[in-house]
Design a protein around this motif. Structure first.
Motif, PDB file in Angstrom:
ATOM      1  N   THR A 172       0.608  -0.982   0.101  1.00  0.00           N
ATOM      2  CA  THR A 172      -0.093  -0.381   0.067  1.00  0.00           C
ATOM      3  C   THR A 172       0.717   1.627   0.265  1.00  0.00           C
ATOM      4  O   THR A 172       1.844   1.193   0.002  1.00  0.00           O
ATOM      5  N   GLU A 173       0.143   2.500  -0.072  1.00  0.00           N
ATOM      6  CA  GLU A 173       1.029   3.825  -0.629  1.00  0.00           C
ATOM      7  C   GLU A 173       2.002   4.014  -1.463  1.00  0.00           C
ATOM      8  O   GLU A 173       1.974   3.686  -2.436  1.00  0.00           O
ATOM      9  N   ASN A 174       3.660   3.959  -0.284  1.00  0.00           N
ATOM     10  CA  ASN A 174       4.267   4.254  -1.441  1.00  0.00           C
ATOM     11  C   ASN A 174       5.499   2.916  -1.698  1.00  0.00           C
ATOM     12  O   ASN A 174       5.982   2.854  -2.690  1.00  0.00           O
ATOM     13  N   THR A 175       4.956   1.806  -1.185  1.00  0.00           N
ATOM     14  CA  THR A 175       5.659   0.384  -0.970  1.00  0.00           C
ATOM     15  C   THR A 175       4.940   0.260  -2.526  1.00  0.00           C
ATOM     16  O   THR A 175       3.859  -0.187  -2.900  1.00  0.00           O
ATOM     17  N   GLU A 176       5.712  -0.189  -3.091  1.00  0.00           N
ATOM     18  CA  GLU A 176       5.413  -1.343  -4.252  1.00  0.00           C
ATOM     19  C   GLU A 176       5.795  -2.368  -4.519  1.00  0.00           C
ATOM     20  O   GLU A 176       4.817  -3.416  -5.064  1.00  0.00           O
ATOM     21  N   SER A 177       6.616  -3.136  -3.970  1.00  0.00           N
ATOM     22  CA  SER A 177       7.232  -4.417  -3.926  1.00  0.00           C
ATOM     23  C   SER A 177       7.375  -5.015  -2.212  1.00  0.00           C
ATOM     24  O   SER A 177       8.362  -4.250  -1.201  1.00  0.00           O
ATOM     25  N   ILE A 178       6.444  -6.120  -1.902  1.00  0.00           N
ATOM     26  CA  ILE A 178       6.891  -6.632  -0.384  1.00  0.00           C
ATOM     27  C   ILE A 178       8.751  -7.524   0.089  1.00  0.00           C
ATOM     28  O   ILE A 178       8.740  -8.250  -1.062  1.00  0.00           O
ATOM     29  N   PRO A 179       9.060  -7.191   0.759  1.00  0.00           N
ATOM     30  CA  PRO A 179      10.553  -7.258   0.841  1.00  0.00           C
ATOM     31  C   PRO A 179      10.123  -9.638   0.694  1.00  0.00           C
ATOM     32  O   PRO A 179       9.189  -9.813   1.154  1.00  0.00           O
ATOM     33  N   VAL A 180      11.677  -9.571   0.743  1.00  0.00           N
ATOM     34  CA  VAL A 180      11.303 -11.232   0.263  1.00  0.00           C
ATOM     35  C   VAL A 180      10.945 -11.658   1.612  1.00  0.00           C
ATOM     36  O   VAL A 180      10.895 -12.988   1.788  1.00  0.00           O
ATOM     37  N   PHE A 181      11.177 -10.772   2.972  1.00  0.00           N
ATOM     38  CA  PHE A 181      11.447 -11.676   3.809  1.00  0.00           C
ATOM     39  C   PHE A 181       9.367 -11.797   4.459  1.00  0.00           C
ATOM     40  O   PHE A 181       9.182 -12.483   5.433  1.00  0.00           O
ATOM     41  N   ARG A 182       8.962 -10.888   3.720  1.00  0.00           N
ATOM     42  CA  ARG A 182       7.104 -10.991   4.822  1.00  0.00           C
ATOM     43  C   ARG A 182       6.773 -11.690   3.351  1.00  0.00           C
ATOM     44  O   ARG A 182       5.138 -11.387   3.592  1.00  0.00           O
ATOM     45  N   ARG A 183       7.194 -12.399   1.677  1.00  0.00           N
ATOM     46  CA  ARG A 183       6.296 -12.953   1.444  1.00  0.00           C
ATOM     47  C   ARG A 183       5.952 -14.110   2.243  1.00  0.00           C
ATOM     48  O   ARG A 183       6.268 -14.911   3.032  1.00  0.00           O
ATOM     49  N   PHE A 184       4.826 -14.878   1.527  1.00  0.00           N
ATOM     50  CA  PHE A 184       4.934 -16.603   1.690  1.00  0.00           C
ATOM     51  C   PHE A 184       5.112 -17.267   1.091  1.00  0.00           C
ATOM     52  O   PHE A 184       5.800 -16.978   0.097  1.00  0.00           O
ATOM     53  N   PHE A 185       5.550 -18.445   2.032  1.00  0.00           N
ATOM     54  CA  PHE A 185       6.431 -19.417   1.630  1.00  0.00           C
ATOM     55  C   PHE A 185       5.930 -21.038   1.887  1.00  0.00           C
ATOM     56  O   PHE A 185       4.713 -20.602   2.543  1.00  0.00           O
ATOM     57  N   TYR A 212       7.467 -31.340  -0.595  1.00  0.00           N
ATOM     58  CA  TYR A 212       8.373 -30.887  -0.936  1.00  0.00           C
ATOM     59  C   TYR A 212       9.265 -30.107  -0.048  1.00  0.00           C
ATOM     60  O   TYR A 212       9.199 -30.551   1.148  1.00  0.00           O
ATOM     61  N   PRO A 213      10.790 -29.714  -0.622  1.00  0.00           N
ATOM     62  CA  PRO A 213      11.820 -29.372   0.074  1.00  0.00           C
ATOM     63  C   PRO A 213      11.104 -28.336   1.316  1.00  0.00           C
ATOM     64  O   PRO A 213       9.879 -27.636   1.104  1.00  0.00           O
ATOM     65  N   TYR A 214      11.659 -28.014   2.083  1.00  0.00           N
ATOM     66  CA  TYR A 214      11.420 -26.425   2.665  1.00  0.00           C
ATOM     67  C   TYR A 214      11.451 -24.991   1.774  1.00  0.00           C
ATOM     68  O   TYR A 214      12.441 -25.043   1.614  1.00  0.00           O
ATOM     69  N   GLN A 215      10.311 -24.710   2.106  1.00  0.00           N
ATOM     70  CA  GLN A 215       9.604 -23.489   1.534  1.00  0.00           C
ATOM     71  C   GLN A 215       9.893 -23.336  -0.525  1.00  0.00           C
ATOM     72  O   GLN A 215      10.508 -22.614  -1.289  1.00  0.00           O
ATOM     73  N   ASN A 216      10.216 -24.753  -1.062  1.00  0.00           N
ATOM     74  CA  ASN A 216      10.266 -24.947  -2.875  1.00  0.00           C
ATOM     75  C   ASN A 216       9.400 -25.165  -3.522  1.00  0.00           C
ATOM     76  O   ASN A 216       8.931 -25.350  -4.365  1.00  0.00           O
ATOM     77  N   LEU A 217       8.380 -24.677  -2.546  1.00  0.00           N
ATOM     78  CA  LEU A 217       6.915 -25.014  -3.272  1.00  0.00           C
ATOM     79  C   LEU A 217       5.830 -22.870  -3.630  1.00  0.00           C
ATOM     80  O   LEU A 217       6.243 -22.414  -3.021  1.00  0.00           O
ATOM     81  N   GLY A 218       6.227 -23.362  -4.839  1.00  0.00           N
ATOM     82  CA  GLY A 218       6.106 -21.905  -5.275  1.00  0.00           C
ATOM     83  C   GLY A 218       7.005 -21.114  -6.472  1.00  0.00           C
ATOM     84  O   GLY A 218       7.750 -21.966  -7.285  1.00  0.00           O
ATOM     85  N   ASN A 278      -0.492 -23.930  -2.235  1.00  0.00           N
ATOM     86  CA  ASN A 278       0.620 -23.355  -3.859  1.00  0.00           C
ATOM     87  C   ASN A 278       0.682 -21.964  -3.246  1.00  0.00           C
ATOM     88  O   ASN A 278       0.018 -20.958  -2.736  1.00  0.00           O
ATOM     89  N   VAL A 279       1.658 -20.830  -4.245  1.00  0.00           N
ATOM     90  CA  VAL A 279       1.769 -20.052  -4.189  1.00  0.00           C
ATOM     91  C   VAL A 279       1.560 -18.640  -4.998  1.00  0.00           C
ATOM     92  O   VAL A 279       2.467 -19.987  -5.968  1.00  0.00           O
ATOM     93  N   ASP A 280       1.134 -18.230  -5.041  1.00  0.00           N
ATOM     94  CA  ASP A 280       1.297 -17.273  -6.132  1.00  0.00           C
ATOM     95  C   ASP A 280       1.672 -16.014  -5.858  1.00  0.00           C
ATOM     96  O   ASP A 280       1.586 -14.725  -5.077  1.00  0.00           O
ATOM     97  N   GLU A 281       2.145 -15.299  -6.761  1.00  0.00           N
ATOM     98  CA  GLU A 281       2.817 -13.768  -7.142  1.00  0.00           C
ATOM     99  C   GLU A 281       2.300 -12.758  -6.820  1.00  0.00           C
ATOM    100  O   GLU A 281       2.629 -12.012  -6.116  1.00  0.00           O
ATOM    101  N   SER A 282       1.387 -13.058  -7.545  1.00  0.00           N
ATOM    102  CA  SER A 282       0.410 -11.650  -7.040  1.00  0.00           C
ATOM    103  C   SER A 282      -0.922 -11.334  -5.378  1.00  0.00           C
ATOM    104  O   SER A 282      -1.163 -13.046  -5.167  1.00  0.00           O
ATOM    105  N   PRO A 283      -1.115 -10.652  -5.327  1.00  0.00           N
ATOM    106  CA  PRO A 283      -2.264 -10.671  -3.832  1.00  0.00           C
ATOM    107  C   PRO A 283      -3.308 -10.564  -4.704  1.00  0.00           C
ATOM    108  O   PRO A 283      -4.304 -10.761  -5.205  1.00  0.00           O
TER     109      PRO A 283
END
Length: 622
Positions: free
Chosen positions: A496-509, A519-525, A564-569
């Motif tokens: 939201t606001e001025n943020t265009e990309s979510i940092p990697v540590f806040r994304r879903f895995f 699947y191995p650890y965090q390897n789906l998506g 599964n994990v999707d790249e878009s919200p």
């Protein structure tokens, strides 16, 4: 004279001594042979049982009858040794069955058996033929002693009786009715109530007359509560757990629940709440709440190994009554391949309201993920309010300083490439419902929670986003030995606001020991061109498990995971979900089950990667 003969004929004396020495074991052997021969013959009559058939039942089921049999057929589990049985064992079982049938209302059963031994396999086939006979039915139910009770209480007592005219007489129904009558009385102002039951059986007529005689005693209300054994600074905290007030009608269920709530505060290992009967000129019943403190400070050390954590060690120092008022302080140190850190947690169980608690969680942590490492310093404060015994709501604030290191992602968005330090300040809220019987290893109940987070420049955050997560778990017993467990997890995060990309540590895995186990650890998506996980902004996962016992402390699991994990919200292609199935073993320990899971990808994301993955950890997957 004996001494003279010894010197005169030493050879004769030696032969006489040897004869005595020889005759003793011979006689002993003969006696033992005679005494053990019947035992050997008896043991020879015993043999493993190949099958047990039950015939002739009209009302009861063979499954009910089998619970009273010690004679068991050979187990299908190859590691369980076959136990030999004999006709005398079956005779004892028949006596137990007769007592059981009497408890079920059948007082004249006919039980016969056949014991057929196959001469080739030396195994027996047992056939039980049971004729239950005519049942004993309830002719009349009398409840006496209700004259001084209210009409509402009379109706409640009559409805709690499990028996009625025409119903088959069962001992369990009779005992349950007796307990139910007294429970209603002690929960409605009569703590000294007495219930006496009598049954007159007319076996010739096949009927029973049941009579309950009630002596309710005097009606009481809750009087003042006197606390004994507690520090003065802890008395208000203890009183906050009382669920009754002065003048309320005496209720034993409220007494039991108050004891549990005081015990759950943590500092006490003994909590007793009991009435102190007053003079006869008052109906206010004083209560004595007595507590005994446990050792306030403890240290726990633990080591282990897991597929993802590898070697891990943890040390926790706990103070259960920090500065009194049942405050709990935990200081912990953790080390594993994935996580290293120092943390503290402070819980205030009573915060401006008896059903409201506050907490603060501070920590320094280093987390190693599949495609990056994150160092963080964080502090979270929250206030939790219990709306009902099973519903709760939580509101809090989280402050984090994150530093991303060892970033292996090649296709990282440009804004995140230029930075590695992020400050996140987020308002957090949650609404949940929890009916599980055990949080670590539940066997029934459910857990549902909806949580939301809002990070904005208004809250002082350098990354702005909205995050929603819905999680549900349900546990349903299927009979006596099976448990069906299900889990679902859905999440979305949107900048939201001025943020265009979510940092990697806040994304879903997704993928791993507690996720999609094929699947191995965090390897789906989503992944970059080198196969490094990118994470996504939408997540959907689910699991179904059937849990069952195997042998002693060992249990088994058959599971189906998907996700599964999707790249878009707010976007998820449910037709593109990945599925994995498998089985697992569990070994029960005091700290939770040791877990082995073998997962197989049904529709793999990458055909070139391995389809089978083994996971080892402690605790259930969910």
């Amino acid at each position: 004279m004996r001494g003279i003969l010894f010197f005169a004929d030493p050879l004769g004396w030696i032969m006489s001594f040897m004869f005595r020495l020889w005759i003793v074991p011979v006689v002993t052997f003969c006696l033992l042979s005679v005494s053990t021969r019947p035992c050997a013959q008896e043991a020879a009559e015993k043999t493993p049982v190949q099958s047990v058939s039950i015939k002739g039942l009209q009302t009861l089921s063979p499954r009910q009858v089998r619970e009273f049999l010690t004679v068991e057929r050979i187990s299908l589990k190859p590691w369980v040794a076959a136990k030999p049985f004999g006709p005398e064992d079956l005779e004892k079982d028949i006596q137990r069955l007769r007592r059981y049938l009497e408890q079920e209302g059948f007082y004249d059963p006919d039980i016969r058996y056949e014991w057929n031994v196959d001469p080739h396999t030396s195994r027996a086939d047992v056939i039980l033929t049971i004729s239950e006979g005519p049942p004993t039915v309830v002719q009349e139910v009398l409840v006496e002693g209700l004259d001084n009770l209210s009409d509402t209480l009379r109706d409640a007592l009559k409805h709690t009786v499990e028996m009625f005219p025409g119903k088959r007489f069962r001992l369990e129904d009779y005992l349950q009715s007796e307990r139910g009558i007294r429970t209603i009385l002690v929960n409605n102002g009569y703590p000294r109530a007495q219930v006496t039951g009598r049954v007159r059986l007319r076996r010739g007529e096949g009927s029973a007359v049941v009579r309950f005689m009630i002596t309710p005693g005097r009606e009481y209300a809750f009087g003042p509560v006197h606390i004994q054994g507690a520090h003065p600074d802890d008395e208000n905290t203890i009183r906050s757990r009382l669920i009754f007030e002065l003048g309320d009608l005496y209720d034993q269920s409220k007494v039991n629940e108050t004891q549990r709530k005081v015990f759950d505060l943590g500092p006490f290992n003994v909590v007793t709440l009991r009435p102190q009967y007053p003079p006869v000129d008052t109906n206010l019943l004083p209560m004595i709440l007595e507590v005994a403190y446990r050792r306030p400070r403890t240290i726990k050390l633990g080591i282990g190994y897991g597929t993802e954590d590898r070697f891990r060690a943890q040390a926790v120092w706990t103070h259960r009554n920090f500065l009194q008022q049942a405050r709990r302080l935990d200081l912990s140190a953790k080390y594993s391949y994935r996580v290293q850190g120092l943390e503290s947690s402070l819980i205030q169980p009573v915060f401006f309201h008896p059903d409201q608690a506050a907490g603060d969680h501070f920590g320094i942590r280093r987390e190693r993920h599949a495609s990056f490492t994150n160092r963080m310093v964080f502090n979270r404060v929250h206030v939790t309010r219990n709306l009902t015994p099973i519903y709760y709501v939580s509101l809090g604030h989280g402050l984090e300083l994150n530093r991303v290191e060892d970033l292996e992602i090649i296709q990282e968005p440009e804004p995140a490439k230029e930075r590695s330090n992020f400050i996140i300040s987020m308002i957090e809220a949650a609404l949940g419902r929890d009916t599980r019987d055990d949080a670590l290893n539940p066997t029934q109940g459910s857990f549902w929670q909806c949580s939301a987070g809002w990070a904005s420049s208004w809250t002082g955050s350098e990354v702005d986003f909205v995050r929603l997560v819905l999680e549900g778990r349900h546990f349903k017993p299927l009979g006596k030995h099976l448990l069906l467990a299900g889990r679902i997890l859905a999440g979305v995060i949107e900048p939201t606001e001025n943020t265009e990309s979510i940092p990697v540590f806040r994304r879903f895995f997704s993928g791993g020991t507690e996720s999609v186990r094929g699947y191995p650890y965090q390897n789906l998506g989503p992944k970059d061109s080198h196969g490094n996980p990118l994470g996504g902004l939408s997540l959907f996962e689910g699991s179904l498990e059937t849990r069952f016992p195997l042998f002693r402390e060992f249990g088994g699991v058959i599971f189906l995971d998907f996700g599964n994990v999707d790249e878009s919200p707010f976007t998820m292609d449910f037709g593109n979900l990945r599925y994995s199935t498998g089985f697992g073993l569990r070994y029960g320990t005091p700290i939770g089950p040791v877990r082995f899971d073998l997962g197989y990808q049904l529709n793999p994301q990458d055909e070139d990667a391995g389809r089978v993955h083994l996971h080892f950890s402690i605790g259930q997957a969910f």
